[in-house]
Design an enzyme around this catalytic site. Structure first.
Site, PDB file in Angstrom:
ATOM      1  N   ASP A 230      -1.994  -3.004  -4.225  1.00 19.48           N
ATOM      2  CA  ASP A 230      -0.714  -3.378  -3.630  1.00 19.48           C
ATOM      3  C   ASP A 230       0.400  -2.816  -4.502  1.00 19.48           C
ATOM      4  O   ASP A 230       0.147  -2.294  -5.599  1.00 19.48           O
ATOM      5  CB  ASP A 230      -0.618  -4.915  -3.540  1.00 19.48           C
ATOM      6  CG  ASP A 230       0.606  -5.406  -2.781  1.00 19.48           C
ATOM      7  OD1 ASP A 230       1.055  -4.703  -1.850  1.00 19.48           O
ATOM      8  OD2 ASP A 230       1.120  -6.493  -3.116  1.00 19.48           O
TER       9      ASP A 230
ATOM     10  N   LEU B  25       4.544  -5.743  -0.044  1.00 19.96           N
ATOM     11  CA  LEU B  25       3.820  -5.940   1.222  1.00 19.96           C
ATOM     12  C   LEU B  25       3.004  -4.712   1.611  1.00 19.96           C
ATOM     13  O   LEU B  25       3.026  -4.274   2.757  1.00 19.96           O
ATOM     14  CB  LEU B  25       4.799  -6.327   2.346  1.00 19.96           C
ATOM     15  CG  LEU B  25       5.641  -7.568   2.059  1.00 19.96           C
ATOM     16  CD1 LEU B  25       6.705  -7.758   3.143  1.00 19.96           C
ATOM     17  CD2 LEU B  25       4.771  -8.807   1.947  1.00 19.96           C
ATOM     18  N   HIS B  26       2.237  -4.193   0.642  1.00 16.72           N
ATOM     19  CA  HIS B  26       1.416  -3.011   0.884  1.00 16.72           C
ATOM     20  C   HIS B  26      -0.050  -3.229   0.511  1.00 16.72           C
ATOM     21  O   HIS B  26      -0.646  -2.393  -0.178  1.00 16.72           O
ATOM     22  CB  HIS B  26       1.968  -1.814   0.103  1.00 16.72           C
ATOM     23  CG  HIS B  26       3.377  -1.471   0.443  1.00 16.72           C
ATOM     24  ND1 HIS B  26       4.214  -0.805  -0.438  1.00 16.72           N
ATOM     25  CD2 HIS B  26       4.117  -1.696   1.552  1.00 16.72           C
ATOM     26  CE1 HIS B  26       5.409  -0.640   0.129  1.00 16.72           C
ATOM     27  NE2 HIS B  26       5.370  -1.177   1.333  1.00 16.72           N
ATOM     28  N   PRO B  27      -0.691  -4.327   0.954  1.00 18.59           N
ATOM     29  CA  PRO B  27      -2.111  -4.517   0.617  1.00 18.59           C
ATOM     30  C   PRO B  27      -2.959  -3.437   1.274  1.00 18.59           C
ATOM     31  O   PRO B  27      -2.720  -3.042   2.414  1.00 18.59           O
ATOM     32  CB  PRO B  27      -2.423  -5.906   1.180  1.00 18.59           C
ATOM     33  CG  PRO B  27      -1.442  -6.091   2.296  1.00 18.59           C
ATOM     34  CD  PRO B  27      -0.191  -5.394   1.836  1.00 18.59           C
TER      35      PRO B  27
END
Length: 537
Positions: free
Chosen positions: A285, A459-461
């Protein structure tokens, strides 16, 4: 009926797959989305500047939290995920960044290097700034370039150069490194989500069915072959099941269906279909902070946030699709290397002409501006693990932020780099002082303490069902079983150095050709910038 394809998840990748797979009229496609419809009249979805409102709302957001993070004082980090058709593309910041070309070369997979990915990036986009060897001109994703005009943006571009950093024409083109106006998923003043770009234009196809508010509980197997998915008391049968729930939901559903670490699944009483210990591992992330300054002149976008101004902002947008409501505010930024050891930019900066957090909260300053910044490809790794057989119960998310020495080092470099730019003479007449973290935060340890307390996820899993260990990169099929594929951000082997929406859509476009058996687009011969001596680690 038995569908040819059941796509689990009507989010970013699922919408693209639904469009491409249903192009063949003889193919029956079903999309199952657990969230609700993205109503055309929903202002919170479609007004770009309204992006803070869906986050934290149970109507739009699945509202995940991490487990207590051991290297961040034991606090839980909130994770918003889209609970609506279009998935997180319906609630995100609309920032469109491909990542660096070397990101894809680093994947080390046949036919997934930059030369093979670039044609799919081009196919999916209509770049309003102009098509060329690197940019597409007739794809479904509409990309407008942020205007990035006004005194604060002028100061930004001047300050960057004063600090010794370059400008670039297009961070998604030949040269990523440098600062420039950013592309964004906005069309004529409205959010242009994956649902609007890919799904709604073709929803009348008789061979395409989309159902919302239906939670898939597990993949149904006969032996080791997937034959459908369970939804409530019913089974939607299919020749192929494709998981497109994202980096949290796809590994969760695999584990609920008996695919994952055999010992962990057996401990929960789940019958093991395939022992794949890599499922749910390798979670990556981006973490970010806000370096905020007060502004001494009334030139920021801060007044548009006042409640007294919102009726006028709303009216401008509703009737003319113009004004402050028509921008996502992330109109410019850049990519830099924080030290000479990295092969390509490891820091991304978003510049906003106002001081505000992602949830809409703001400091007590009449006017302000800020950087969003953080390391982009840290060596930190986490996991997604189910703790129950109940599909409604969120899995345990462990990101392990700040758990390595190199990550902590790059965090200190990131803050010092941001401060250096914001301290340049170009900002002298505008700078009212640093609001966050503030002048009392100076030493390396003070900076890290502040990051532990203040940082938020970008918010980049991603990367939890990686191509190679979990998914065959030539077919997108899950190892050890038949009739089951995964196509979403979870299949990245490693995270890209920017926002991940664009590479997620590229993966979906390329995967659609692999699934259909189409001849892949030929690799591009377009070159790209790399600084002298750059190699892929």
């Amino acid at each position: 009926m038995i569908y040819d394809y059941v796509i689990v998840g009507g989010g970013s990748a699922g919408c693209a797959l639904a469009n491409r797979l249903s192009e063949d009229p003889s193919t029956q496609v079903l999309v199952i989305e657990a969230g609700r419809q993205d109503s055309l009249w929903d202002v919170f979805i479609h007004m770009p500047a309204a992006l803070p409102f869906p986050i934290g709302s149970r109507f739009y957001d699945w509202k995940y939290e991490s487990e207590p993070e051991p290297h961040m004082g034991g606090r839980r980090v909130y994770h918003a995920r889209g609970k609506v058709l279009g998935g997180s593309s319906s609630i995100n910041g609309m920032i469109f960044q491909r990542g660096n070309p070397l990101d894809f070369d680093k994947w080390g997979l046949p036919d997934w290097d930059y030369a093979h990915c670039l044609p799919y990036f081009k196919r999916m986009e209509t770049c309003r700034a102009g098509a060329d060897d690197w940019r597409g001109g007739d794809g479904p994703l509409w990309l407008e370039r942020g205007p990035a005009k006004g005194p604060l943006f002028d100061a930004l571009f001047a300050a960057v150069q004063q600090a010794g950093h370059p400008l670039t024409d297009d961070v998604n083109g030949y040269r990523q490194e440098g600062f420039a106006p950013f592309d964004r998923n906005i069309r004529r003043g409205r959010r242009w989500s994956a649902a609007r770009a890919y799904l709604h234009p073709v929803e009348s196809r008789p061979n395409l069915q989309v159902v919302c508010r239906r939670l898939v509980q597990r993949v149904v197997f006969e032996g080791t072959r997937a034959v459908g998915v369970q939804v409530g008391d019913s089974i939607a049968r299919a020749n192929e099941v494709i998981l497109s729930g994202g980096a949290i939901n796809s590994p969760q559903l695999l584990q609920l269906s008996g695919i994952g670490n055999a010992a962990e699944l057996s401990a929960l009483g789940i019958d093991v279909v395939a022992d794949l210990p890599a499922v749910g591992e390798n979670l990556q992330d981006h973490l970010e902070v806000y370096v905020q300054h007060a502004c001494t002149q009334p030139v920021s976008a801060q007044p548009a946030l006042k409640w007294s101004h919102r009726p006028w902002v709303g009216a401008q947008w509703l009737f003319a699709r113009r004004g402050p409501g028509a921008t996502n505010h992330f109109e410019a930024g850049g990519f830099l290397r924080s030290n000479p050891e990295v092969a390509y930019p490891n820091l991304m900066f978003h510049f906003l002409p106002l001081a505000v957090r992602y949830d809409g909260s703001k400091p007590a300053s009449e006017h302000g501006y800020q950087f969003h910044v953080g390391p982009m490809y840290a060596d930190v790794r986490g996991s997604v693990k189910i703790t129950s057989t109940d599909p409604r119960r969120h899995p345990a998310l462990r990101f392990n932020y700040l758990s390595t020495g190199s990550d902590r080092r790059e965090w200190v470099e990131a803050i010092r780099c941001a401060r250096e730019i914001l301290a340049q003479p170009a900002f002298a007449d505008l700078d009212g002082g640093e609001l966050s973290p503030g002048p009392a935060v100076e030493t390396d340890e003070q900076i890290l303490d502040w990051v532990r307390r203040d940082a938020e996820t970008a918010l980049h899993p991603s990367c939890t069902c990686a191509m190679g260990p979990v998914v065959d990169p030539a077919t997108m099929r899950v190892h050890g079983v038949d009739g089951l594929r995964v196509v979403d951000a979870s299949v990245f082997p490693s995270i890209t150095n920017a926002n991940i929406y664009a590479p997620t859509m590229m993966v979906a476009e390329k995967a659609a050709d692999l699934i259909r058996g189409n001849t892949p687009l030929p690799p591009s011969t377009a070159g790209f910038y790399r600084h002298q001596g750059a190699t892929v680690a």
